[in-house]
Design a protein around this motif. Structure first.
Motif, PDB file in Angstrom:
ATOM      1  N   VAL A  81      -4.385   7.979   1.982  1.00 58.42           N
ATOM      2  CA  VAL A  81      -4.290   6.667   2.696  1.00 58.42           C
ATOM      3  C   VAL A  81      -3.046   7.039   3.041  1.00 58.42           C
ATOM      4  O   VAL A  81      -2.168   7.406   2.287  1.00 58.42           O
ATOM      5  CB  VAL A  81      -4.602   5.573   1.894  1.00 58.42           C
ATOM      6  CG1 VAL A  81      -3.782   4.531   3.083  1.00 58.42           C
ATOM      7  CG2 VAL A  81      -5.918   5.383   1.567  1.00 58.42           C
ATOM      8  N   MET A  82      -2.261   7.393   4.141  1.00 53.53           N
ATOM      9  CA  MET A  82      -1.403   7.344   4.755  1.00 53.53           C
ATOM     10  C   MET A  82      -0.369   6.429   5.795  1.00 53.53           C
ATOM     11  O   MET A  82      -1.486   5.437   6.528  1.00 53.53           O
ATOM     12  CB  MET A  82      -1.493   8.543   5.740  1.00 53.53           C
ATOM     13  CG  MET A  82      -1.776  10.619   5.225  1.00 53.53           C
ATOM     14  SD  MET A  82      -1.676  11.689   6.047  1.00 53.53           S
ATOM     15  CE  MET A  82      -3.536  11.306   7.202  1.00 53.53           C
ATOM     16  N   GLY A  83       0.235   5.973   5.220  1.00 57.02           N
ATOM     17  CA  GLY A  83       1.206   5.215   6.218  1.00 57.02           C
ATOM     18  C   GLY A  83       3.038   5.332   5.933  1.00 57.02           C
ATOM     19  O   GLY A  83       3.327   6.287   5.179  1.00 57.02           O
ATOM     20  N   THR A  84       3.522   3.752   6.086  1.00 57.82           N
ATOM     21  CA  THR A  84       4.472   3.152   5.726  1.00 57.82           C
ATOM     22  C   THR A  84       4.840   1.929   4.180  1.00 57.82           C
ATOM     23  O   THR A  84       4.162   1.794   4.899  1.00 57.82           O
ATOM     24  CB  THR A  84       5.570   3.072   7.414  1.00 57.82           C
ATOM     25  OG1 THR A  84       5.336   3.554   7.943  1.00 57.82           O
ATOM     26  CG2 THR A  84       6.947   3.059   7.411  1.00 57.82           C
ATOM     27  N   LEU A  85       6.092   2.742   3.876  1.00 60.61           N
ATOM     28  CA  LEU A  85       6.177   1.687   2.958  1.00 60.61           C
ATOM     29  C   LEU A  85       6.518   0.488   3.463  1.00 60.61           C
ATOM     30  O   LEU A  85       7.200   0.515   4.583  1.00 60.61           O
ATOM     31  CB  LEU A  85       6.503   2.184   1.887  1.00 60.61           C
ATOM     32  CG  LEU A  85       6.252   3.271   0.838  1.00 60.61           C
ATOM     33  CD1 LEU A  85       6.983   3.509  -0.358  1.00 60.61           C
ATOM     34  CD2 LEU A  85       4.575   2.546  -0.168  1.00 60.61           C
ATOM     35  N   TYR A  86       5.997  -0.373   2.364  1.00 63.15           N
ATOM     36  CA  TYR A  86       7.159  -2.279   2.530  1.00 63.15           C
ATOM     37  C   TYR A  86       7.228  -2.438   1.083  1.00 63.15           C
ATOM     38  O   TYR A  86       6.196  -2.734   0.367  1.00 63.15           O
ATOM     39  CB  TYR A  86       6.311  -2.803   4.007  1.00 63.15           C
ATOM     40  CG  TYR A  86       7.028  -4.686   3.257  1.00 63.15           C
ATOM     41  CD1 TYR A  86       8.232  -4.717   3.842  1.00 63.15           C
ATOM     42  CD2 TYR A  86       6.123  -5.787   2.546  1.00 63.15           C
ATOM     43  CE1 TYR A  86       8.537  -5.946   4.010  1.00 63.15           C
ATOM     44  CE2 TYR A  86       6.649  -6.587   2.319  1.00 63.15           C
ATOM     45  CZ  TYR A  86       8.100  -7.407   3.138  1.00 63.15           C
ATOM     46  OH  TYR A  86       8.826  -8.125   2.578  1.00 63.15           O
ATOM     47  N   LYS A  87       8.134  -2.087   0.716  1.00 58.43           N
ATOM     48  CA  LYS A  87       8.539  -3.020  -0.803  1.00 58.43           C
ATOM     49  C   LYS A  87       9.200  -4.974  -0.228  1.00 58.43           C
ATOM     50  O   LYS A  87       9.920  -5.299   0.249  1.00 58.43           O
ATOM     51  CB  LYS A  87      10.125  -2.064  -0.854  1.00 58.43           C
ATOM     52  CG  LYS A  87      10.462  -2.526  -2.837  1.00 58.43           C
ATOM     53  CD  LYS A  87      11.512  -1.312  -3.064  1.00 58.43           C
ATOM     54  CE  LYS A  87      11.236  -1.833  -4.509  1.00 58.43           C
ATOM     55  NZ  LYS A  87      12.516  -0.597  -4.938  1.00 58.43           N
ATOM     56  N   ASP A  88       8.094  -4.852  -1.067  1.00 60.38           N
ATOM     57  CA  ASP A  88       8.332  -6.694  -1.681  1.00 60.38           C
ATOM     58  C   ASP A  88       9.527  -7.287  -2.596  1.00 60.38           C
ATOM     59  O   ASP A  88       9.482  -6.909  -3.559  1.00 60.38           O
ATOM     60  CB  ASP A  88       7.387  -7.361  -1.524  1.00 60.38           C
ATOM     61  CG  ASP A  88       7.334  -8.982  -1.463  1.00 60.38           C
ATOM     62  OD1 ASP A  88       8.114  -9.495  -1.568  1.00 60.38           O
ATOM     63  OD2 ASP A  88       6.672  -9.588  -2.095  1.00 60.38           O
ATOM     64  N   MET A  89      10.480  -6.937  -1.955  1.00 58.87           N
ATOM     65  CA  MET A  89      11.681  -7.819  -3.372  1.00 58.87           C
ATOM     66  C   MET A  89      11.706  -9.372  -3.385  1.00 58.87           C
ATOM     67  O   MET A  89      12.138  -9.701  -2.686  1.00 58.87           O
ATOM     68  CB  MET A  89      12.763  -6.732  -2.630  1.00 58.87           C
ATOM     69  CG  MET A  89      12.621  -5.454  -2.512  1.00 58.87           C
ATOM     70  SD  MET A  89      14.352  -4.455  -2.138  1.00 58.87           S
ATOM     71  CE  MET A  89      14.611  -4.692  -3.911  1.00 58.87           C
ATOM     72  N   VAL A 147       9.642   4.266   4.050  1.00 60.78           N
ATOM     73  CA  VAL A 147       9.268   5.889   3.717  1.00 60.78           C
ATOM     74  C   VAL A 147       7.674   5.887   3.843  1.00 60.78           C
ATOM     75  O   VAL A 147       6.995   4.943   3.704  1.00 60.78           O
ATOM     76  CB  VAL A 147       9.634   5.784   2.218  1.00 60.78           C
ATOM     77  CG1 VAL A 147       8.768   7.190   1.515  1.00 60.78           C
ATOM     78  CG2 VAL A 147      10.545   5.698   1.238  1.00 60.78           C
ATOM     79  N   VAL A 148       7.886   6.952   4.756  1.00 59.36           N
ATOM     80  CA  VAL A 148       6.524   7.502   5.233  1.00 59.36           C
ATOM     81  C   VAL A 148       5.971   8.076   3.763  1.00 59.36           C
ATOM     82  O   VAL A 148       6.232   9.436   3.523  1.00 59.36           O
ATOM     83  CB  VAL A 148       6.785   8.238   6.545  1.00 59.36           C
ATOM     84  CG1 VAL A 148       5.263   8.786   7.029  1.00 59.36           C
ATOM     85  CG2 VAL A 148       7.397   7.412   7.959  1.00 59.36           C
ATOM     86  N   HIS A 375      13.358  11.848   5.472  1.00 53.76           N
ATOM     87  CA  HIS A 375      14.383  11.180   6.553  1.00 53.76           C
ATOM     88  C   HIS A 375      15.679  10.953   5.793  1.00 53.76           C
ATOM     89  O   HIS A 375      16.174  10.749   4.801  1.00 53.76           O
ATOM     90  CB  HIS A 375      13.594   9.652   6.526  1.00 53.76           C
ATOM     91  CG  HIS A 375      13.629   9.122   7.621  1.00 53.76           C
ATOM     92  ND1 HIS A 375      14.853   7.776   7.352  1.00 53.76           N
ATOM     93  CD2 HIS A 375      12.936   9.072   8.991  1.00 53.76           C
ATOM     94  CE1 HIS A 375      14.582   7.844   8.997  1.00 53.76           C
ATOM     95  NE2 HIS A 375      13.594   7.684   9.692  1.00 53.76           N
ATOM     96  N   VAL A 376      16.780  10.768   6.495  1.00 57.01           N
ATOM     97  CA  VAL A 376      17.939  10.111   6.139  1.00 57.01           C
ATOM     98  C   VAL A 376      18.485   8.769   5.351  1.00 57.01           C
ATOM     99  O   VAL A 376      18.870   8.604   4.726  1.00 57.01           O
ATOM    100  CB  VAL A 376      19.224  10.623   7.458  1.00 57.01           C
ATOM    101  CG1 VAL A 376      20.508  10.525   7.029  1.00 57.01           C
ATOM    102  CG2 VAL A 376      18.822  12.669   7.024  1.00 57.01           C
ATOM    103  N   ALA A 377      18.257   8.008   6.541  1.00 54.03           N
ATOM    104  CA  ALA A 377      18.159   6.651   6.058  1.00 54.03           C
ATOM    105  C   ALA A 377      16.606   5.928   6.173  1.00 54.03           C
ATOM    106  O   ALA A 377      16.508   5.023   7.126  1.00 54.03           O
ATOM    107  CB  ALA A 377      19.336   6.202   7.121  1.00 54.03           C
ATOM    108  N   PRO A 378      15.968   5.618   5.305  1.00 52.22           N
ATOM    109  CA  PRO A 378      15.056   5.945   5.482  1.00 52.22           C
ATOM    110  C   PRO A 378      14.940   4.059   5.792  1.00 52.22           C
ATOM    111  O   PRO A 378      13.648   2.847   6.185  1.00 52.22           O
ATOM    112  CB  PRO A 378      13.438   5.473   4.244  1.00 52.22           C
ATOM    113  CG  PRO A 378      14.453   6.661   2.648  1.00 52.22           C
ATOM    114  CD  PRO A 378      16.062   6.781   4.289  1.00 52.22           C
TER     115      PRO A 378
END
Length: 455
Positions: A81-89, A147-148, A375-378
Motif C-alpha cells: 500500500v502506498m500513500g501519505t502518513l498521518y501521525k496521531d499524537m 511522509v510519503v 522531502h526537506v520539510a515533510p
C-alpha cells in the motif's frame, strides 16, 4: 600583507581569492499570487510528485507483490500500500489548549521539547481512504505526518495493517560532480557555512569572535598557512540567525527604542559589507529574522543593508530559505534549520554514528531521514508553518544534492548518506553564538571540518 618601504611587493606572497562558477535555483521558493489554496492540495501534490518514484522503488524492492488501494484491501493477503502518513499524537500542541484547560495536553507537557508518547499511532492515507498501521516493521517514533512511503504486509483481524517492511521513493537524479584538477586539489577550494551570528547582541554572541571570524575570512588573521586557507574560500553562506532574536511590541516605539532595534541591522550591514568586499556572500533568513516566518522564507529586503547591497548581485546575494544553488559544479541544498528542529520535537530518533560531535547526532539522523524520504520539510504544514501551495510542493527533492546542510544546530557534524546511486553529504552547521564555530567544506573532496574562534 606588509610591504617593504620601497613599495615593491613580492608576487610570490600575493594570494588570489578562489573563484568558482555559481548559480542559484531558488525560483521554486518564490511566492507569487498563484500559490494560495487549501493545505490538502499541498499533500495531494506531494503524493503526485513522489508517487511515480515510489512505484519505481516498490517494483525494484518487491517484484511480484501486488500494490493495492486501501479500499481494496483484503484480510490476510500480502500486498503493498502506498500513500501519505498521518501521525496521531496525544501531546501535539493545539491552539484550543489555551482555552480548554481540561482537554488535551497540560501546560507542562506542551512546554516540553518532545511531544512523542507511547500512545502515538500511524495512519497511511491514499487518494481514497486510510488504514491504521501496526507491527514491528514500522517504528512510530521515527516518523511524522506528511511522509510519503509504501508498506508491505497484510490486513489483520481488527482491520489494521500489519507492516513487515517499508519502502521510500527512489532518489532524484544527481548531477555528475566534476573531477578535481591536480592544481585545485593541492590548493583546495572551500565554501564557508555559518549560522547564528546574532550580530548586535553582545549577550548572545561574542563581538570579538565575530571580528576574528571576519578577519579570518578576509585574510587579515594568522600566518601564511591560515591566509592560504582563507584565500581558498570561494563563498560564504550565512544559514540564518544573522540578527538577534528581538521582541518588537505591537505599539509604536519611541526614538530610543527605534534606535535600539535598528542598531543590529547597521552592525550586520557593516559585517556584510566587509565580507562582500573580499568574498561572495549568500545571506539566508532564519527563525525570527525580519521576513515572513512561514516556509519558504523570502530574502531579507535589500533596504535593510544599504551598504552591502551595493555589492549585489556580484558578491552579495540575499537568498531564500531553503536555498538551492550550485558552486563549482557541486549542488548544494540547505535550510536555516527550522525543518530539523521541528522534526526533533515530534520524533525520537537517535542512532548516532561517526562524523562529528555527539550533540549533532540527532540532527544528522533527521537530515538523513529527510534525504531518504526525498522531502526537506515533510512536517509542513502539519506542525511546521508553510504557505498553502495548490499546484506544487517546493520542498520535495527534485535533484539529489551533493551537499545538504542545516543551520542553527547545537554542534558541527557531517555524514555521508547513500540512497541508490546518489550520495549526499549532510552537514550540521553549528550555531555560532553558542559554539563560535563555522564549517569549511572542500568543494573538490566534499570533506569538511569546523573552525572555532576565541578558544
Amino acid at each position: 600583507m606588509l610591504r617593504e618601504p620601497n613599495g615593491v611587493s613580492d608576487a610570490s606572497l600575493t594570494l588570489q581569492r578562489a573563484v568558482l562558477d555559481y548559480s542559484a535555483r531558488d525560483e521554486r521558493f518564490a511566492l507569487d499570487k498563484k500559490i494560495y489554496g487549501q493545505y490538502f492540495q499541498l499533500y495531494f501534490q506531494r503524493l503526485m510528485l513522489l508517487g511515480p518514484r515510489l512505484k519505481q522503488a516498490v517494483g525494484a524492492k518487491w517484484p511480484g507483490v501486488p500494490a493495492v488501494k486501501v479500499l481494496d484491501l483484503k484480510e490476510g493477503e500480502e500486498c503493498v500500500v502506498m500513500g501519505t502518513l498521518y501521525k496521531d499524537m496525544k501531546l501535539k500542541p493545539s491552539i484550543l489548549d489555551e482555552y480548554v484547560k481540561e482537554a488535551g495536553a497540560k501546560a507542562s507537557e506542551v512546554a516540553a521539547k518532545k511531544f512523542v508518547s507511547d500512545d502515538d499511532s500511524l495512519v497511511l492515507e491514499d487518494e481514497g481512504a486510510r488504514v491504521r498501521l501496526t507491527g514491528k516493521g514500522v517504528a512510530v517514533d521515527c516518523f511524522v505526518t506528511g511522509v510519503v512511503l509504501a508498506v508491505k504486509g497484510r490486513v489483520v483481524a481488527n482491520g489494521e495493517f500489519e507492516v513487515d517492511e517499508i519502502c521510500y521513493p527512489a532518489p532524484a537524479p544527481q548531477a555528475t560532480r566534476p573531477s578535481a584538477t591536480d592544481e585545485a586539489s593541492s590548493a583546495g577550494r572551500h565554501v564557508l557555512l555559518c549560522s547564528g551570528l546574532r550580530v548586535g547582541d553582545d549577550a548572545a554572541s561574542s563581538a570579538l569572535n565575530l571580528e576574528l571570524m571576519c578577519d579570518y575570512v578576509t585574510g587579515n588573521l594568522g600566518g601564511a598557512n591560515e591566509q592560504g586557507v582563507a584565500a581558498s574560500i570561494a563563498r560564504v553562506v550565512i544559514c540564518g540567525g544573522a540578527l538577534p532574536e528581538v521582541d518588537v511590541p505591537a505599539q509604536s516605539l519611541d526614538g530610543r527604542a527605534q534606535a535600539a532595534v535598528a542598531r543590529p541591522l547597521r552592525q550586520l550591514d557593516v559585517l556584510l559589507t566587509t565580507l562582500a568586499a573580499s568574498v561572495p556572500v549568500d545571506l539566508m533568513p532564519g527563525d525570527g529574522d525580519p521576513t515572513n516566518q512561514a516556509l519558504p522564507q523570502q530574502p531579507l529586503h535589500p533596504c535593510l543593508f544599504p551598504e552591502a547591497k551595493r555589492f549585489s548581485p556580484h558578491t552579495f546575494a540575499s537568498c531564500t530559505n531553503p536555498h538551492d544553488f550550485t558552486i563549482g559544479g557541486v549542488d548544494f541544498l540547505g535550510t536555516a534549520g527550522q525543518n530539523v528542529s521541528n522534526l526533533a520535537a515530534y520524533t525520537n530518533v537517535v542512532k548516532g554514528g561517526a562524523g562529528g560531535d555527539d550533540d549533532a547526532g540527532e540532527a544528522l539522523d533527521l537530515m538523513e531521514a529527510t534525504v531518504r524520504w526525498q522531502h526537506v520539510a515533510p512536517s509542513a504544514p502539519d506542525t511546521l508553518a508553510c504557505y498553502p501551495y495548490k499546484d506544487r510542493d517546493p520542498f520535495f527533492i527534485e535533484r539529489s544534492p551533493h551537499v545538504y546542510f542545516a543551520g542553527m544546530q547545537p554542534a558541527f557534524g557531517c555524514r555521508k548518506v547513500r540512497v541508490g546511486d546518489a550520495e549526499t553529504v549532510c552537514v550540521s552547521v553549528p550555531d555560532f553564538s553558542k559554539t563560535s564555530a563555522v564549517v569549511l567544506l572542500d568543494v573538490d573532496t566534499l570533506e569538511c571540518h569546523p573552525v572555532t574562534f576565541g578558544r
